[in-house]
Design a protein around this motif. Structure first.
Motif, PDB file in Angstrom:
ATOM      1  N   ASP A   1       0.848  -0.701   0.003  1.00 40.07           N
ATOM      2  CA  ASP A   1       0.044  -0.063   0.031  1.00 40.07           C
ATOM      3  C   ASP A   1       0.730   1.077  -0.003  1.00 40.07           C
ATOM      4  O   ASP A   1       1.863   0.884   0.762  1.00 40.07           O
ATOM      5  CB  ASP A   1      -0.842   0.111   1.314  1.00 40.07           C
ATOM      6  N   ILE A   2       0.534   1.957  -0.277  1.00 40.93           N
ATOM      7  CA  ILE A   2       1.197   3.371  -0.801  1.00 40.93           C
ATOM      8  C   ILE A   2       0.119   4.750   0.217  1.00 40.93           C
ATOM      9  O   ILE A   2      -0.562   4.495  -0.976  1.00 40.93           O
ATOM     10  CB  ILE A   2       1.714   3.975  -2.264  1.00 40.93           C
TER      11      ILE A   2
ATOM     12  N   LEU B   1      10.035   4.846  -6.599  1.00 42.90           N
ATOM     13  CA  LEU B   1      10.894   2.918  -7.475  1.00 42.90           C
ATOM     14  C   LEU B   1      12.113   3.000  -7.008  1.00 42.90           C
ATOM     15  O   LEU B   1      12.782   2.413  -7.439  1.00 42.90           O
ATOM     16  CB  LEU B   1      10.055   2.426  -9.056  1.00 42.90           C
ATOM     17  N   GLY B   2      13.111   4.149  -6.697  1.00 37.51           N
ATOM     18  CA  GLY B   2      14.663   4.563  -6.536  1.00 37.51           C
ATOM     19  C   GLY B   2      15.285   4.912  -7.706  1.00 37.51           C
ATOM     20  O   GLY B   2      16.495   4.964  -7.552  1.00 37.51           O
TER      21      GLY B   2
ATOM     22  N   THR C   1       4.774  -2.451 -11.721  1.00 32.55           N
ATOM     23  CA  THR C   1       3.305  -1.923 -11.208  1.00 32.55           C
ATOM     24  C   THR C   1       3.386  -1.067  -9.748  1.00 32.55           C
ATOM     25  O   THR C   1       2.493  -0.941  -9.239  1.00 32.55           O
ATOM     26  CB  THR C   1       1.916  -2.550 -11.670  1.00 32.55           C
ATOM     27  N   ILE C   2       2.260   0.437 -10.320  1.00 32.62           N
ATOM     28  CA  ILE C   2       1.829   0.727  -9.516  1.00 32.62           C
ATOM     29  C   ILE C   2       0.135   1.879  -9.772  1.00 32.62           C
ATOM     30  O   ILE C   2      -0.715   1.723 -11.158  1.00 32.62           O
ATOM     31  CB  ILE C   2       2.772   2.565  -8.778  1.00 32.62           C
ATOM     32  N   LEU C   3      -0.294   1.048  -8.828  1.00 35.29           N
ATOM     33  CA  LEU C   3      -2.233   1.071  -9.520  1.00 35.29           C
ATOM     34  C   LEU C   3      -2.369   1.951  -8.656  1.00 35.29           C
ATOM     35  O   LEU C   3      -2.291   2.075  -7.316  1.00 35.29           O
ATOM     36  CB  LEU C   3      -2.979  -0.262  -8.901  1.00 35.29           C
ATOM     37  N   LEU C   4      -3.683   2.750  -9.340  1.00 33.10           N
ATOM     38  CA  LEU C   4      -3.821   4.447  -9.022  1.00 33.10           C
ATOM     39  C   LEU C   4      -5.944   4.038  -8.947  1.00 33.10           C
ATOM     40  O   LEU C   4      -6.078   4.062  -9.950  1.00 33.10           O
ATOM     41  CB  LEU C   4      -3.321   5.804  -9.898  1.00 33.10           C
TER      42      LEU C   4
ATOM     43  N   SER D   1      -8.387   7.404  -3.704  1.00 33.18           N
ATOM     44  CA  SER D   1      -6.785   8.799  -3.776  1.00 33.18           C
ATOM     45  C   SER D   1      -6.137   7.158  -3.235  1.00 33.18           C
ATOM     46  O   SER D   1      -4.967   7.105  -2.596  1.00 33.18           O
ATOM     47  CB  SER D   1      -6.642   9.442  -3.213  1.00 33.18           C
ATOM     48  N   ARG D   2      -6.737   5.740  -3.024  1.00 31.04           N
ATOM     49  CA  ARG D   2      -5.622   4.613  -2.903  1.00 31.04           C
ATOM     50  C   ARG D   2      -4.677   4.678  -4.112  1.00 31.04           C
ATOM     51  O   ARG D   2      -5.228   4.478  -5.526  1.00 31.04           O
ATOM     52  CB  ARG D   2      -6.659   3.447  -2.463  1.00 31.04           C
ATOM     53  N   ALA D   3      -2.955   4.515  -3.734  1.00 27.46           N
ATOM     54  CA  ALA D   3      -2.518   3.739  -4.218  1.00 27.46           C
ATOM     55  C   ALA D   3      -2.093   2.433  -3.646  1.00 27.46           C
ATOM     56  O   ALA D   3      -1.590   2.003  -3.490  1.00 27.46           O
ATOM     57  CB  ALA D   3      -1.088   4.755  -5.042  1.00 27.46           C
ATOM     58  N   VAL D   4      -1.329   1.456  -4.923  1.00 26.05           N
ATOM     59  CA  VAL D   4      -0.726   0.163  -4.303  1.00 26.05           C
ATOM     60  C   VAL D   4       0.183  -0.349  -5.551  1.00 26.05           C
ATOM     61  O   VAL D   4       0.859  -0.039  -6.717  1.00 26.05           O
ATOM     62  CB  VAL D   4      -1.884  -0.750  -4.713  1.00 26.05           C
ATOM     63  N   LEU D   5       1.571  -0.478  -4.660  1.00 28.53           N
ATOM     64  CA  LEU D   5       2.806  -1.094  -5.462  1.00 28.53           C
ATOM     65  C   LEU D   5       3.044  -2.704  -5.431  1.00 28.53           C
ATOM     66  O   LEU D   5       2.400  -3.117  -5.233  1.00 28.53           O
ATOM     67  CB  LEU D   5       4.305  -0.395  -5.338  1.00 28.53           C
TER      68      LEU D   5
END
Length: 525
Positions: free
Chosen positions: A188-189, A255-256, A309-312, A384-388
């Motif tokens: 979770d981000i 992601l660095g 993948t980053i999901l928004l 506004s939830r984000a997941v990597l």
């Protein structure tokens, strides 16, 4: 490296017992046969330089300073636990000085001992019983990344938190990651984007008129527009919009990557799932085992592929509404093994609930998806939830546990979402991307156009002939793209016909360019 201290977690995380002979060992054998001086290479040096066949070429490859000695091998890059790239000794010293001995709480990202983990690797207690303040020993952790490879977060337990003060979120809120799953690696981000950015991205997607970018039935495959009966959502792409660029740069920072490279990202994919629509479980990693495509997708070698993948999420859906992101190989966080529900039982329970009666057909893939979504690891959307999550292992091999899908929506409210795919090296369509040369030659002999022919490659060059342009800047529409002054290198971009690029000086637009039909174009100031 403090391996003599039993309380320290420092040490190598790579496999020191390599099965295959390393190319440096072969070099060593050859040199020793002609010399009386024996040369050996440490496991770290061999880890850093995996050889020409396993080192993808990054945009900054020519900036790597080879190590001294006979072979002059490639160096590792080094990152902190939070992904900050360490680029100088002074920076390392500053980071070490910033470590507080008793400053990090358990919930703020401390270590979790093996004895404090339950069966699903969830941390259940502080790792040090001797600290009455629930503080734990704080260490500066450095992660070596092989030349040509990319940094990946290394989670140790479910619930672990990575604070990311170097990432600037919306309204300057603190950005952090929390580990949701170890296999697959899902995070979770927090405070990644806000509702205003979400609304702007959706609004632009609805107004898009370009055939290549407007909202339409989603397709699948490495190339071309291929419809799939098990992907029924709609999607569009936002490659250069103001909010999309802000979000994309934030993604890559998390992601660095210390510098943003357009060639390592796709456009921001905007998705709409209406009632009954979904996407069957799949990998974001693109499979081309017979090397039939021009692009080389073999990311374990020198190819490039999607690695993260980053999901928004841009909609609020309640429990039971569907629309979750399903990770087929994962189980719900904290669920005991004896409570796992198998698929047949899950389908029976779904039918007994009546939740999809009259909405989804029995024995359809959609019904099966909903059953899995209620019993496997599933992320419920809220605005506004984000997941990597990662699609590759650190060595570039595919991670099969990243199999995921979009659960069918079973309510009248649509699900809006977006995602960014990040690549482990230069993606197709950009100069320097890895190719399967035999396919390229075959296609050119058959007079086939290069892949990604709709894209145009534009180069912007400052000729230094106009003093007013000494400190010029390049913008796509109103989004800053890069410095374009006398002391700056030419800017190369992949763009599309009709895109407008502007030159600004002191905040004022002094010149504009419109992309034409030609595949490669140059613009001068």
């Amino acid at each position: 490296n403090n391996n003599n201290d039993p309380s320290s977690s420092c040490g190598p995380t790579w496999d020191e017992e390599e099965q295959d002979q390393h190319y440096l060992d072969q070099v060593n054998e050859h040199s020793n046969s002609h010399s009386t001086i024996s040369t050996s290479f440490s496991s770290l040096i061999k880890y850093c330089d995996m050889g020409i066949d396993r080192t993808p070429i990054q945009p900054d490859h020519n900036k790597l300073v080879r190590l001294g000695g006979q072979v002059k091998s490639l160096p590792c890059t080094f990152h902190t636990r939070e992904g900050v790239r360490v680029d100088s000794l002074n920076m390392l010293v500053d980071l070490a000085r910033g470590v507080e001995l008793l400053g990090r709480k358990k919930g703020d990202g401390g270590e979790c001992g093996v004895d404090n983990q339950d069966n699903d690797a969830t941390c259940t207690a502080a790792s040090s019983s001797n600290d009455s303040n629930d503080n734990v020993r704080n260490e500066l952790h450095l992660y070596a990344v092989s030349a040509g490879r990319v940094f990946m977060f290394a989670p140790k337990y479910i619930g672990e938190i990575f604070q990311l003060p170097h990432v600037q979120g919306p309204r300057n809120l603190p950005v952090s990651l929390q580990v949701m799953s170890l296999k697959p690696r899902v995070f979770d981000i927090y405070n990644f984007f806000d509702r205003a950015e979400s609304a702007a991205i959706v609004d632009k997607a609805l107004k898009e008129t370009s055939d290549t970018h407007k909202m339409k039935r989603s397709s699948t495959g490495a190339s071309g527009y291929n419809l799939n009966s098990k992907r029924t959502s709609e999607n569009g792409f936002d490659t250069h919009g103001k909010e999309a660029q802000v979000v994309k740069r934030r993604c890559m920072h998390i992601l660095g990557f210390d510098e943003y490279e357009e060639s390592l990202t796709d456009g921001l994919q905007v998705l709409r799932y209406n009632k009954t629509t979904g996407y069957f479980p799949h990998l974001d990693w693109i499979d081309d085992p017979r090397k039939r495509e021009e692009h080389n997708f073999d990311s374990a070698g020198v190819g490039s592929n999607r690695f993260a993948t980053i999901l928004l999420y841009m909609s609020d859906l309640d429990a039971g509404d569907g629309g979750e992101t399903l990770f087929s190989h994962g189980w719900p966080v904290g669920q005991a093994e004896e409570d796992h529900v198998e698929l047949d039982d899950a389908i029976d329970a779904l039918r007994a609930s009546g939740d999809v009666e009259g909405i989804l057909k029995r024995e359809s893939w959609e019904e099966t998806m909903v059953a899995r979504c209620r019993t496997r690891l599933a992320v419920r959307p809220h605005s506004s939830r984000a997941v990597l999550f990662y699609s590759q292992h650190p060595d570039g091999t595919v991670d099969p546990s990243s199999l995921h899908g979009g659960c069918p929506v079973i309510t009248d409210q649509p699900k809006w979402a977006a995602n960014l795919w990040a690549w482990n090296s230069i993606r197709g369509g950009f100069p320097g991307s890895p190719v399967n040369q035999h396919v390229v030659e075959k296609n050119r002999a058959a007079t086939k156009s290069p892949e990604n022919d709709l894209q145009k490659n534009a180069k912007f060059i400052n000729t230094k002939s106009d003093e007013r342009m000494r400190h010029a800047q390049l913008f796509f529409q109103d989004t800053f793209w890069g410095k374009y002054g006398f002391d700056d290198p030419p800017l190369g971009v992949n763009t599309f016909k009709g895109h407008k690029w502007h030159v600004q000086v002191d905040g004022e637009v002094v010149k504009s360019f419109t992309i034409g039909n030609e595949k490669r174009q140059e613009f001068h100031i």
